[in-house]
Scaffold this motif. Sequence first.
Motif, mmCIF file in Angstrom:
data_model
loop_
_atom_site.group_PDB
_atom_site.id
_atom_site.type_symbol
_atom_site.label_atom_id
_atom_site.label_comp_id
_atom_site.label_asym_id
_atom_site.label_seq_id
_atom_site.Cartn_x
_atom_site.Cartn_y
_atom_site.Cartn_z
ATOM 1 N N GLN A 3 0.850 -1.197 0.000
ATOM 2 C CA GLN A 3 0.000 0.000 0.000
ATOM 3 C C GLN A 3 0.885 1.247 0.000
ATOM 4 O OE1 GLN A 3 -3.384 0.237 -0.023
ATOM 5 N NE2 GLN A 3 -3.602 -1.957 -0.210
ATOM 6 N N GLU A 4 0.577 2.201 -0.868
ATOM 7 C CA GLU A 4 1.296 3.467 -0.894
ATOM 8 C C GLU A 4 0.457 4.523 -0.205
ATOM 9 O OE1 GLU A 4 2.827 4.581 -4.707
ATOM 10 O OE2 GLU A 4 2.933 2.503 -5.343
ATOM 11 N N LYS A 5 1.090 5.638 0.124
ATOM 12 C CA LYS A 5 0.388 6.723 0.804
ATOM 13 C C LYS A 5 -0.383 7.583 -0.193
ATOM 14 C CE LYS A 5 3.651 7.269 4.580
ATOM 15 N NZ LYS A 5 4.545 8.195 5.260
ATOM 16 N N PHE A 40 -11.731 29.363 -5.928
ATOM 17 C CA PHE A 40 -10.396 29.027 -5.463
ATOM 18 C C PHE A 40 -10.094 27.590 -5.843
ATOM 19 C CE2 PHE A 40 -11.917 32.273 -2.565
ATOM 20 C CZ PHE A 40 -10.886 33.184 -2.651
ATOM 21 N N GLY A 41 -8.975 27.396 -6.504
ATOM 22 C CA GLY A 41 -8.519 26.041 -6.791
ATOM 23 C C GLY A 41 -8.123 25.384 -5.485
ATOM 24 N N GLY A 42 -8.376 24.137 -5.365
ATOM 25 C CA GLY A 42 -8.061 23.427 -4.129
ATOM 26 C C GLY A 42 -6.906 22.465 -4.319
ATOM 27 N N PRO A 43 -6.667 21.677 -3.325
ATOM 28 C CA PRO A 43 -5.567 20.720 -3.417
ATOM 29 C C PRO A 43 -5.870 19.603 -4.404
ATOM 30 C CG PRO A 43 -6.828 20.322 -1.433
ATOM 31 C CD PRO A 43 -7.384 21.572 -2.059
ATOM 32 N N SER A 44 -4.818 19.031 -4.942
ATOM 33 C CA SER A 44 -4.943 17.822 -5.751
ATOM 34 C C SER A 44 -4.712 16.629 -4.830
ATOM 35 C CB SER A 44 -3.908 17.808 -6.875
ATOM 36 O OG SER A 44 -4.172 18.835 -7.782
ATOM 37 N N VAL A 45 -5.554 15.631 -4.957
ATOM 38 C CA VAL A 45 -5.432 14.431 -4.133
ATOM 39 C C VAL A 45 -5.045 13.280 -5.050
ATOM 40 C CG1 VAL A 45 -6.609 12.856 -2.561
ATOM 41 C CG2 VAL A 45 -7.221 15.291 -2.578
ATOM 42 N N ALA A 46 -3.873 12.705 -4.810
ATOM 43 C CA ALA A 46 -3.395 11.579 -5.614
ATOM 44 C C ALA A 46 -3.501 10.302 -4.787
ATOM 45 C CB ALA A 46 -1.960 11.806 -6.045
ATOM 46 N N THR A 63 -5.844 10.903 -9.686
ATOM 47 C CA THR A 63 -5.615 12.238 -9.141
ATOM 48 C C THR A 63 -6.894 13.047 -9.327
ATOM 49 O OG1 THR A 63 -3.264 12.165 -9.664
ATOM 50 C CG2 THR A 63 -4.220 14.329 -9.270
ATOM 51 N N THR A 64 -7.379 13.607 -8.240
ATOM 52 C CA THR A 64 -8.593 14.415 -8.262
ATOM 53 C C THR A 64 -8.263 15.814 -7.780
ATOM 54 O OG1 THR A 64 -9.934 12.468 -7.779
ATOM 55 C CG2 THR A 64 -10.942 14.606 -7.348
ATOM 56 N N SER A 65 -8.773 16.824 -8.470
ATOM 57 C CA SER A 65 -8.587 18.203 -8.044
ATOM 58 C C SER A 65 -9.839 18.681 -7.326
ATOM 59 C CB SER A 65 -8.320 19.109 -9.245
ATOM 60 O OG SER A 65 -7.099 18.775 -9.847
ATOM 61 N N LEU A 66 -9.645 19.301 -6.180
ATOM 62 C CA LEU A 66 -10.747 19.848 -5.401
ATOM 63 C C LEU A 66 -10.740 21.361 -5.559
ATOM 64 C CD1 LEU A 66 -10.142 17.795 -2.149
ATOM 65 C CD2 LEU A 66 -11.697 17.252 -4.005
ATOM 66 N N SER A 67 -11.908 21.977 -5.629
ATOM 67 C CA SER A 67 -11.979 23.430 -5.725
ATOM 68 C C SER A 67 -13.131 23.938 -4.874
ATOM 69 C CB SER A 67 -12.154 23.879 -7.177
ATOM 70 O OG SER A 67 -13.393 23.427 -7.678
ATOM 71 N N ARG A 68 -13.106 25.228 -4.592
ATOM 72 C CA ARG A 68 -14.145 25.871 -3.794
ATOM 73 C C ARG A 68 -14.733 27.020 -4.605
ATOM 74 N NH1 ARG A 68 -14.738 22.265 -0.076
ATOM 75 N NH2 ARG A 68 -13.190 22.122 1.528
ATOM 76 N N ASN A 69 -16.054 27.104 -4.618
ATOM 77 C CA ASN A 69 -16.767 28.194 -5.261
ATOM 78 C C ASN A 69 -17.721 28.799 -4.239
ATOM 79 O OD1 ASN A 69 -15.719 27.727 -7.937
ATOM 80 N ND2 ASN A 69 -17.004 25.916 -7.975
ATOM 81 N N TYR A 70 -17.734 30.120 -4.159
ATOM 82 C CA TYR A 70 -18.604 30.811 -3.227
ATOM 83 C C TYR A 70 -19.421 31.859 -3.977
ATOM 84 C CZ TYR A 70 -15.390 28.871 0.220
ATOM 85 O OH TYR A 70 -14.623 28.019 0.968
ATOM 86 N N HIS A 71 -20.690 31.962 -3.652
ATOM 87 C CA HIS A 71 -21.577 32.995 -4.158
ATOM 88 C C HIS A 71 -21.989 33.823 -2.944
ATOM 89 C CE1 HIS A 71 -22.052 31.036 -8.098
ATOM 90 N NE2 HIS A 71 -21.951 29.916 -7.400
ATOM 91 N N VAL A 72 -21.639 35.117 -2.946
ATOM 92 C CA VAL A 72 -21.881 35.972 -1.790
ATOM 93 C C VAL A 72 -22.754 37.148 -2.208
ATOM 94 C CG1 VAL A 72 -20.812 37.390 -0.004
ATOM 95 C CG2 VAL A 72 -19.620 35.358 -0.845
#
Length: 89
Positions: A3-5, A40-46, A63-72
Amino acid sequence: MPQEKTDFDYGRLGGIIGLGVEQALTPAWSFTAEYDYLHFGGPSVATPATVQDPPLAILPANTTSLSRNYHVGKIGLNYHFGATPRGNG
């Protein structure tokens, strides 16, 4: 298979765009409304390839990229100091 991390990349880059209006009600009072969109671009999870048992399955590396979007949205009532409340001299 060993198993790898799982690896996280915490780099962030983002932007904002918005618009707003302000309308005078009297010389001393105004109403305001504003909308902002933030991205905002978020972290990439590998994740490494893994073997799942049971049932026997091999999950490929991904590898999945996470991002955040806000409507204010904002509304407000402003008082302008130094202005006469009703516009009278």
